[in-house]
Design an enzyme around this catalytic site. Structure first.
Site: not given
Ligand code: SAH
Length: 341
Positions: A83, A103, A330, A96, A110, A107
């Site tokens: 993305e 990932c 984000c 971005c 996220c 976290c």
């Protein structure tokens, strides 16, 4: 013979070398959406690509913020999702980009972390996100911003410093082949300490952003698991060393989560940490994600937190969120639309 080939090693069998130079320009300098637009190459070469020369297919293109934000979900042939989000501003246009599909850092707040790790992206897949955006911007301008990418942030999916060699090669191509300024490239990390020291030795004046999010180890470990391996003191030491070596001020990212890291005590400790490494602070009120009940503080609390940090003498800004309604903000990348299967 496209982004997966090292740009210096591009060669078209049976064709003179200037053809490879022409192709390199179409891939990196003046990218186009389809091979048919590579007008100075003979049809026999363009046909080699079929309909597309990109290392991924465009699965979705979305636009938001009255045409000032554009997001793509790309899909690699093996199914990996990639993305990228472009944001136009008056004087710059920022992309971005993702460095990994998924990932592994997990976290808690996220969306990418909640869905887990698929694989590293190749250098070609990383740099092609920028090239694709340039082709798209040339094809249709955004309502604000430039007609090409001027700034790059590694703040999409993935932990760039966990995919060091590929990220490094992608940056090299951005700077040496595409002509982007390293001063406008920001690598954002959750805090892979040895890789921060390595990055400080690279030949380019890059920017480093560090996702801190909490000023004591207990709180940080509970939301950023890698903190157990690289605790705050080791991270801040590495950031101070980065600044000393490169002269580039580090920025600290702080996703503000109600009841977790928005106290005045956290603000003061954050200020002390930032002062110790000459950093500035970027506060990002949490964007809610599907698998977490965390919420951002209300607007007044965000302001109070910002003021408390500012009183310690540290430069602090609140990041304007773009693209929330298209899950491009984000921590929202890799939401429902991009879950494989
Ligand atoms: N892995 C890298 C880069 C990707 S995240 C890193 O951790 O820095 C880019 C930034 O978005 C990070 O600062 C991250 O903490 C922040 N972020 C992640 N989820 C968020 C959310 N739900 N709301 C607001 N910011 C978030």
């Amino acid at each position: 013979m496209s982004y997966e080939t090292h740009p210096d090693e591009l060669e078209i069998p049976g064709e003179p070398s200037y053809r490879a130079d022409q192709l390199r320009r179409w891939l990196y300098e003046t990218p186009v959406l389809t091979p048919a637009q590579m007008t100075n190459l003979p049809a026999s070469i363009r046909d080699h690509f079929g309909d597309s020369h990109w290392p991924f297919a465009v699965e979705t293109e979305l636009s938001a913020d009255q045409g000032a934000t554009r997001k793509w979900l790309f899909r690699a042939p093996d199914g990996a999702s990639i993305e990228a989000v472009v944001m136009g501003y008056k004087k710059r246009t920022t992309i971005c980009i993702s460095s990994q599909a998924g990932c592994a850092m997990a976290c808690t707040f996220c969306a990418t972390g909640q869905f887990g790790f698929e694989r590293h992206l190749t250098a070609g897949e990383i740099v092609a996100q920028v090239a694709y955006a340039n082709a798209s911007l040339r094809d249709s301008h955004m309502t604000i911003g430039r007609d090409h990418i001027t700034s790059i942030v590694f703040m999409g999916m993935g932990e760039p410093l966990a995919n060091y060699a590929n990220v490094r090669e992608a940056i090299r191509r951005m700077v040496e082949v595409m002509g982007l300024s390293p001063r406008h490239i920001t690598v954002s990390t959750v805090g892979i300490v040895p890789a921060i020291y390595r990055l400080a030795e690279e030949p380019w004046p890059l920017n480093l952003a560090v996702s801190l999010h909490a000023a004591d180890d207990e709180t940080r470990s509970s939301i950023v698991p890698i903190n157990k391996r690289y605790p705050i003191h080791a991270l801040t030491e590495a950031c101070a060393a980065f600044f000393e070596k490169t002269g580039r001020r580090v920025s600290i990212e702080w996703t503000l989560i109600a009841g977790t890291n928005d106290s005045m005590d956290q603000a003061q400790r954050l200020g002390a940490i930032a002062l110790g490494m000459s950093a500035h602070v970027n506060v990002i009120p949490l964007n809610p994600t599907p698998l977490s009940s965390d919420r951002p503080p209300d607007a007044d609390s965000v302001k109070r937190f910002k003021q408390a940090v500012a009183r310690t003498g540290v430069p602090v800004t609140i990041r304007n969120t773009r693209g929330r309604e298209i899950d491009a903000a984000c921590g929202q990348l890799r939401s429902q639309a991009s879950v494989p299967g």
